[in-house]
Design an enzyme around this catalytic site. Structure first.
Site, PDB file in Angstrom:
ATOM      1  N   GLY A   1       0.778  -1.129  -0.134  1.00  0.00           N
ATOM      2  CA  GLY A   1       0.072  -0.051   0.025  1.00  0.00           C
ATOM      3  C   GLY A   1       0.908   1.136  -0.005  1.00  0.00           C
TER       4      GLY A   1
ATOM      5  N   GLN B   1       2.885  10.059   1.188  1.00  0.00           N
ATOM      6  CA  GLN B   1       4.320   9.280   1.112  1.00  0.00           C
ATOM      7  C   GLN B   1       5.293   9.575   0.074  1.00  0.00           C
ATOM      8  OE1 GLN B   1       2.441   5.240   2.257  1.00  0.00           O
ATOM      9  NE2 GLN B   1       4.449   4.986   3.155  1.00  0.00           N
TER      10      GLN B   1
ATOM     11  N   CYS C   1       6.104  -0.257   7.132  1.00  0.00           N
ATOM     12  CA  CYS C   1       5.778   0.866   6.162  1.00  0.00           C
ATOM     13  C   CYS C   1       7.000   1.397   5.475  1.00  0.00           C
ATOM     14  CB  CYS C   1       5.337   1.934   7.048  1.00  0.00           C
ATOM     15  SG  CYS C   1       4.881   3.609   6.268  1.00  0.00           S
ATOM     16  N   LEU C   2       6.654   1.722   4.220  1.00  0.00           N
ATOM     17  CA  LEU C   2       7.715   2.096   3.112  1.00  0.00           C
ATOM     18  C   LEU C   2       8.394   3.225   3.700  1.00  0.00           C
ATOM     19  CD1 LEU C   2       6.141   1.279  -0.298  1.00  0.00           C
ATOM     20  CD2 LEU C   2       7.961   0.035   0.947  1.00  0.00           C
TER      21      LEU C   2
ATOM     22  N   HIS D   1      -4.088   1.160   7.611  1.00  0.00           N
ATOM     23  CA  HIS D   1      -2.597   1.740   7.545  1.00  0.00           C
ATOM     24  C   HIS D   1      -2.674   2.988   6.813  1.00  0.00           C
ATOM     25  CE1 HIS D   1       1.754   0.992   7.794  1.00  0.00           C
ATOM     26  NE2 HIS D   1       1.618   1.765   6.655  1.00  0.00           N
ATOM     27  N   GLU D   2      -3.165   2.745   5.356  1.00  0.00           N
ATOM     28  CA  GLU D   2      -3.121   3.871   4.476  1.00  0.00           C
ATOM     29  C   GLU D   2      -3.929   5.057   4.675  1.00  0.00           C
ATOM     30  OE1 GLU D   2      -0.496   3.700   2.669  1.00  0.00           O
ATOM     31  OE2 GLU D   2      -0.287   1.460   3.010  1.00  0.00           O
TER      32      GLU D   2
ATOM     33  N   HIS E   1      -2.158   7.280   7.165  1.00  0.00           N
ATOM     34  CA  HIS E   1      -1.316   8.075   6.600  1.00  0.00           C
ATOM     35  C   HIS E   1      -1.972   9.594   6.067  1.00  0.00           C
ATOM     36  CE1 HIS E   1       2.690   6.221   6.276  1.00  0.00           C
ATOM     37  NE2 HIS E   1       2.099   4.986   5.936  1.00  0.00           N
TER      38      HIS E   1
HETATM   39 NI    NI Z   1       2.879   3.018   5.543  1.00  0.00          NI
END
Ligand code: NI
Length: 156
Positions: A46, A51, A90-91, A132-133, A136
């Site tokens: 995701g 991000q 998480c990226l 999660h997204e 963000h």
């Molecule tokens: Ni993330």
């Protein structure tokens, strides 16, 4: 298509609240395509627009299953049910994995890239990634919600 730079760790933008998307134009479609390419390159499931430095309520998800990559604009989650504790990463958070409680099941209301309404039910990993997204988009990182790792051990 282009790879975008993923913002990480202490970058202040990750803590900002993303704004509702009101214009469904070619630029939005290009951003979504670039986000999918960037997510795939980083092997993520995701990605939220914030991000990659765009404060827009837009997320991409790919569970690498038969559904393929998905784009959700202005996503909203509701009717959460149950709780599951599982590890997340998480990226945008370097070298960290931690267990987070997420709903077992929920409903998503969003728009597609043309502004059409989408409604669907998600469970398990799909529900987890959506939570999660969407976090963000509100400046929240999974590490804010992570449980102590010893809790995870007790579950086993
Ligand atoms: Ni993330």
């Amino acid at each position: 298509m282009a790879l975008l730079e993923i913002r990480k760790d202490e970058e202040a933008i990750l803590r900002k609240t993303s704004k509702e998307v009101k214009v469904f134009d070619e630029r939005l479609k290009t951003l979504a395509e670039d986000m999918i390419e960037t997510m795939h390159e980083a092997q993520g499931v995701g990605l939220a627009a914030v991000q990659v430095g765009r404060l827009r309520r837009l997320i991409t998800v790919d569970l690498y299953d038969e559904m393929g990559p998905k784009v959700f604009v202005n996503p909203e989650l509701y009717d959460m049910e149950g709780q599951i504790l599982d590890y997340e990463a998480c990226l945008s958070v370097t070298d960290t994995q931690a267990p987070v409680f997420r709903p077992e099941k929920l409903r998503l209301k969003a728009q597609d890239l043309n502004g059409a309404q989408i409604e669907l039910e998600a469970e398990g990993l799909f529900a987890r990634v959506l939570c999660h997204e969407v976090d963000h988009l509100n400046g929240i990182l999974f590490t804010d919600k992570a449980e102590d790792e010893s809790l995870m051990e007790e579950d086993k």
